[in-house]
Design a protein around this motif. Structure first.
Motif, PDB file in Angstrom:
ATOM      1  N   SER A 199      41.780  18.269  16.612  1.00 45.15           N
ATOM      2  CA  SER A 199      41.029  17.697  17.721  1.00 45.15           C
ATOM      3  C   SER A 199      39.540  17.847  17.440  1.00 45.15           C
ATOM      4  CB  SER A 199      41.373  18.410  19.036  1.00 45.15           C
ATOM      5  OG  SER A 199      42.739  18.273  19.358  1.00 45.15           O
ATOM      6  N   SER A 200      38.777  16.831  17.816  1.00 48.80           N
ATOM      7  CA  SER A 200      37.324  16.884  17.639  1.00 48.80           C
ATOM      8  C   SER A 200      36.650  16.415  18.920  1.00 48.80           C
ATOM      9  CB  SER A 200      36.891  16.004  16.471  1.00 48.80           C
ATOM     10  OG  SER A 200      35.486  16.000  16.328  1.00 48.80           O
ATOM     11  N   PRO A 201      35.874  17.326  19.575  1.00 45.60           N
ATOM     12  CA  PRO A 201      35.730  18.750  19.252  1.00 45.60           C
ATOM     13  C   PRO A 201      37.014  19.518  19.537  1.00 45.60           C
ATOM     14  CG  PRO A 201      34.731  18.283  21.358  1.00 45.60           C
ATOM     15  CD  PRO A 201      35.133  16.952  20.798  1.00 45.60           C
ATOM     16  N   ALA A 202      37.105  20.761  19.022  1.00 40.95           N
ATOM     17  CA  ALA A 202      38.342  21.525  19.153  1.00 40.95           C
ATOM     18  C   ALA A 202      38.735  21.745  20.605  1.00 40.95           C
ATOM     19  CB  ALA A 202      38.196  22.867  18.434  1.00 40.95           C
ATOM     20  N   ALA A 203      37.709  21.889  21.495  1.00 39.88           N
ATOM     21  CA  ALA A 203      37.999  22.131  22.907  1.00 39.88           C
ATOM     22  C   ALA A 203      38.200  20.838  23.682  1.00 39.88           C
ATOM     23  CB  ALA A 203      36.872  22.944  23.535  1.00 39.88           C
ATOM     24  N   GLY A 204      38.132  19.685  22.976  1.00 37.85           N
ATOM     25  CA  GLY A 204      38.213  18.416  23.675  1.00 37.85           C
ATOM     26  C   GLY A 204      39.597  18.044  24.143  1.00 37.85           C
ATOM     27  N   GLY A 205      40.620  18.621  23.557  1.00 33.70           N
ATOM     28  CA  GLY A 205      41.991  18.288  23.942  1.00 33.70           C
ATOM     29  C   GLY A 205      42.957  18.769  22.893  1.00 33.70           C
ATOM     30  N   GLU A 206      44.177  18.332  23.008  1.00 37.97           N
ATOM     31  CA  GLU A 206      45.192  18.746  22.048  1.00 37.97           C
ATOM     32  C   GLU A 206      46.032  17.554  21.637  1.00 37.97           C
ATOM     33  OE1 GLU A 206      48.687  20.199  25.152  1.00 37.97           O
ATOM     34  OE2 GLU A 206      47.607  21.701  23.952  1.00 37.97           O
ATOM     35  N   VAL A 207      46.718  17.723  20.475  1.00 34.36           N
ATOM     36  CA  VAL A 207      47.572  16.676  19.934  1.00 34.36           C
ATOM     37  C   VAL A 207      48.974  17.242  19.776  1.00 34.36           C
ATOM     38  CG1 VAL A 207      47.976  15.086  18.023  1.00 34.36           C
ATOM     39  CG2 VAL A 207      45.629  15.646  18.696  1.00 34.36           C
ATOM     40  N   THR A 208      49.969  16.522  20.305  1.00 35.51           N
ATOM     41  CA  THR A 208      51.365  16.922  20.121  1.00 35.51           C
ATOM     42  C   THR A 208      52.075  15.871  19.275  1.00 35.51           C
ATOM     43  OG1 THR A 208      51.979  15.845  22.199  1.00 35.51           O
ATOM     44  CG2 THR A 208      51.485  18.199  22.272  1.00 35.51           C
ATOM     45  N   ALA A 209      53.072  16.343  18.508  1.00 28.51           N
ATOM     46  CA  ALA A 209      53.818  15.461  17.603  1.00 28.51           C
ATOM     47  C   ALA A 209      55.283  15.463  17.983  1.00 28.51           C
ATOM     48  CB  ALA A 209      53.647  15.915  16.156  1.00 28.51           C
ATOM     49  N   ALA A 210      55.911  14.296  17.878  1.00 23.48           N
ATOM     50  CA  ALA A 210      57.354  14.175  18.119  1.00 23.48           C
ATOM     51  C   ALA A 210      57.951  13.259  17.033  1.00 23.48           C
ATOM     52  CB  ALA A 210      57.625  13.605  19.501  1.00 23.48           C
ATOM     53  N   GLY A 221      59.154   9.203   4.805  1.00 24.13           N
ATOM     54  CA  GLY A 221      59.652   8.078   5.579  1.00 24.13           C
ATOM     55  C   GLY A 221      59.811   8.342   7.060  1.00 24.13           C
ATOM     56  N   THR A 222      59.636   9.605   7.510  1.00 29.32           N
ATOM     57  CA  THR A 222      59.772   9.924   8.926  1.00 29.32           C
ATOM     58  C   THR A 222      58.640   9.278   9.730  1.00 29.32           C
ATOM     59  OG1 THR A 222      60.809  12.045   8.417  1.00 29.32           O
ATOM     60  CG2 THR A 222      59.885  11.793  10.618  1.00 29.32           C
ATOM     61  N   THR A 223      58.979   8.706  10.885  1.00 29.20           N
ATOM     62  CA  THR A 223      57.971   8.176  11.797  1.00 29.20           C
ATOM     63  C   THR A 223      57.670   9.224  12.857  1.00 29.20           C
ATOM     64  OG1 THR A 223      58.669   5.877  11.460  1.00 29.20           O
ATOM     65  CG2 THR A 223      57.423   6.361  13.464  1.00 29.20           C
ATOM     66  N   VAL A 224      56.413   9.611  12.966  1.00 24.62           N
ATOM     67  CA  VAL A 224      55.988  10.650  13.903  1.00 24.62           C
ATOM     68  C   VAL A 224      55.113  10.015  14.979  1.00 24.62           C
ATOM     69  CG1 VAL A 224      54.846  12.886  14.151  1.00 24.62           C
ATOM     70  CG2 VAL A 224      56.009  12.314  12.007  1.00 24.62           C
ATOM     71  N   THR A 225      55.408  10.314  16.234  1.00 27.88           N
ATOM     72  CA  THR A 225      54.598   9.838  17.352  1.00 27.88           C
ATOM     73  C   THR A 225      53.629  10.935  17.776  1.00 27.88           C
ATOM     74  OG1 THR A 225      56.359   8.383  18.147  1.00 27.88           O
ATOM     75  CG2 THR A 225      54.628   8.953  19.705  1.00 27.88           C
ATOM     76  N   LEU A 226      52.340  10.615  17.764  1.00 28.31           N
ATOM     77  CA  LEU A 226      51.302  11.561  18.150  1.00 28.31           C
ATOM     78  C   LEU A 226      50.776  11.196  19.535  1.00 28.31           C
ATOM     79  CD1 LEU A 226      49.271  11.749  14.810  1.00 28.31           C
ATOM     80  CD2 LEU A 226      51.077  13.279  15.598  1.00 28.31           C
ATOM     81  N   THR A 227      50.578  12.219  20.360  1.00 31.33           N
ATOM     82  CA  THR A 227      50.034  12.019  21.701  1.00 31.33           C
ATOM     83  C   THR A 227      48.808  12.899  21.872  1.00 31.33           C
ATOM     84  OG1 THR A 227      52.241  11.557  22.591  1.00 31.33           O
ATOM     85  CG2 THR A 227      50.509  12.145  24.165  1.00 31.33           C
ATOM     86  N   ALA A 228      47.683  12.259  22.248  1.00 30.10           N
ATOM     87  CA  ALA A 228      46.436  12.985  22.486  1.00 30.10           C
ATOM     88  C   ALA A 228      46.310  13.276  23.977  1.00 30.10           C
ATOM     89  CB  ALA A 228      45.253  12.165  22.004  1.00 30.10           C
ATOM     90  N   GLY A 242      44.597   9.477   9.295  1.00 30.71           N
ATOM     91  CA  GLY A 242      45.860   8.794   9.036  1.00 30.71           C
ATOM     92  C   GLY A 242      46.359   7.942  10.174  1.00 30.71           C
ATOM     93  N   ALA A 243      45.602   7.831  11.261  1.00 30.16           N
ATOM     94  CA  ALA A 243      45.975   6.966  12.376  1.00 30.16           C
ATOM     95  C   ALA A 243      44.708   6.293  12.904  1.00 30.16           C
ATOM     96  CB  ALA A 243      46.661   7.755  13.486  1.00 30.16           C
ATOM     97  N   THR A 244      44.883   5.139  13.520  1.00 29.66           N
ATOM     98  CA  THR A 244      43.741   4.419  14.079  1.00 29.66           C
ATOM     99  C   THR A 244      44.082   3.952  15.478  1.00 29.66           C
ATOM    100  OG1 THR A 244      44.516   2.327  13.126  1.00 29.66           O
ATOM    101  CG2 THR A 244      42.959   3.617  11.813  1.00 29.66           C
ATOM    102  N   GLY A 245      43.060   3.444  16.177  1.00 30.26           N
ATOM    103  CA  GLY A 245      43.285   2.902  17.502  1.00 30.26           C
ATOM    104  C   GLY A 245      42.715   3.789  18.580  1.00 30.26           C
ATOM    105  N   THR A 246      42.764   3.261  19.814  1.00 33.18           N
ATOM    106  CA  THR A 246      42.200   3.970  20.961  1.00 33.18           C
ATOM    107  C   THR A 246      43.248   4.337  22.000  1.00 33.18           C
ATOM    108  OG1 THR A 246      41.690   1.843  22.008  1.00 33.18           O
ATOM    109  CG2 THR A 246      39.952   2.865  20.656  1.00 33.18           C
ATOM    110  N   SER A 247      44.502   3.981  21.753  1.00 36.04           N
ATOM    111  CA  SER A 247      45.566   4.393  22.661  1.00 36.04           C
ATOM    112  C   SER A 247      45.841   5.884  22.477  1.00 36.04           C
ATOM    113  CB  SER A 247      46.835   3.596  22.384  1.00 36.04           C
ATOM    114  OG  SER A 247      47.929   4.128  23.125  1.00 36.04           O
ATOM    115  N   GLU A 248      46.197   6.552  23.570  1.00 40.72           N
ATOM    116  CA  GLU A 248      46.450   8.002  23.470  1.00 40.72           C
ATOM    117  C   GLU A 248      47.698   8.328  22.671  1.00 40.72           C
ATOM    118  OE1 GLU A 248      46.388   9.845  27.280  1.00 40.72           O
ATOM    119  OE2 GLU A 248      44.226   9.590  27.541  1.00 40.72           O
TER     120      GLU A 248
END
Length: 334
Positions: A199-210, A221-228, A242-248
């Motif tokens: 996360s940038s900045p580190a205190a700005g939020g968190e990222v979870t992976a599923a 080949g695994t597809t991972v969904t990231l949520t900000a 490794g990811a782009t876009g503005t969706s969370e």
């Protein structure tokens, strides 16, 4: 006068030599009688030696000297030679142990058997090539029949052990195999990649992976969904790396090691002021707890205050987001 003298051994004996008026080992022999003479025929006990091998095709036994019967006390050297695909493992009968060649003293009729054991090979490979290694204990074949071999698969960099194939099965990297035939084993490894999130900045939020993975290690080949998820006073802006876009939420296909950063920005701060009155009397209410929460994020608390004696309050809240303001006072029923 010449006299022919013949030595005839009894069963289990052999003529050795003449003594007295005759000498040597030739029998029959001729004696010239030109006076009073004494002749003695010396005999010795002889013993048969029977040798065999088991199994019958396991090898051969050579004896030195090679005789049908041996004079008492004769030392015989026995040498076992294994056939191809066998190993000499020991003597039985009149000999014991596994010393080869071995020496046998002939003081009775004796039988000796050379024991041979089949040898088996163990072929080991890795798939794909160069993806890992397999350690064997004992380390080298061929192996005696019945030998238990320990196999341990170790993945190389960028791989994890997946399973055994061939004469082994399962996904435990450590296995044992009993060598009762020629065998072949394949260690199969899976290509993996590492996903690093920040996360940038580190205190700005968190990222979870599923799905989640220990250490961020995923099969290729695994597809991972990231949520900000923005932290308090922040909002999500975009993905980088490794990811782009503005969706969370974003999806990443693990076809290489990847680093993904969720970029957040701090929200501007705004001041909200107000006054709380009793709806029935219109009089100001002091000591009222005022709570502002983000309406879009599960009522996450953003700011709190308590009204003064004249019912007034001031809150500093994050701007650009929806808020709900709630009020409560102990003992007061609106």
């Amino acid at each position: 006068t010449s006299v022919g003298v013949t030595a005839s051994p009894a069963a289990g004996h052999a003529f050795v030599r003449w003594e007295g008026a005759l000498s040597g080992t030739v029998a029959p022999a001729t004696l010239v009688v030109d006076g009073h003479k004494t002749v003695t025929a010396v005999f010795t006990r002889v013993w048969p030696l029977t040798t065999s091998v088991t199994p019958g095709n396991g090898g051969t036994v050579a004896r030195d000297p090679n005789l049908a019967e041996y004079p008492d006390g004769t030392e015989v050297s026995l040498t076992a030679s294994a056939a191809n695909g066998f190993a000499f493992t020991g003597w039985s009968g009149a000999l014991s142990g596994s010393v080869n060649p071995a020496t046998l003293v002939m003081d009775a009729a004796k039988t000796v058997t050379a024991q041979f054991t089949p040898l088996y090979t163990l072929a080991v490979e890795t798939s794909p090539g160069g993806s890992g290694s397999v350690a064997l204990d004992p380390a080298a074949g061929p192996y005696l029949s019945g030998t238990t071999v320990r196999l341990e698969a170790s993945a190389g960099a960028g791989y994890r052990f997946l399973r055994w194939e061939g004469d082994l099965a399962g996904s435990d990297p450590v296995k044992t195999l009993v060598m009762d035939n020629n065998k072949s084993v394949r260690a199969v490894f899976q290509r993996v990649h590492v996903l690093t999130v920040a996360s940038s900045p580190a205190a700005g939020g968190e990222v979870t992976a599923a799905p989640q993975a220990a250490g961020g290690v995923y099969d290729a080949g695994t597809t991972v969904t990231l949520t900000a998820s923005p932290g308090l006073w922040h909002r999500f802006v975009r993905w980088e790396g490794g990811a782009t876009g503005t969706s969370e939420t974003a999806q990443v296909v693990m076809d290489a090691d990847k680093t993904v950063t969720a970029v957040f920005e701090e929200l501007p701060r705004e001041t909200v002021a107000g006054r709380v009155t009793d709806w029935r009397t219109g009089l100001p209410l002091g000591g009222v707890a005022v709570r502002a929460a983000e309406s879009a994020r599960g009522q996450r608390e953003a700011a709190t205050a308590v009204t003064t004696g004249d019912g007034r309050y001031t809150l500093e809240v994050p701007g650009l987001i929806g808020l709900r303001v709630g009020f409560s006072k102990a003992g007061y029923e609106p």
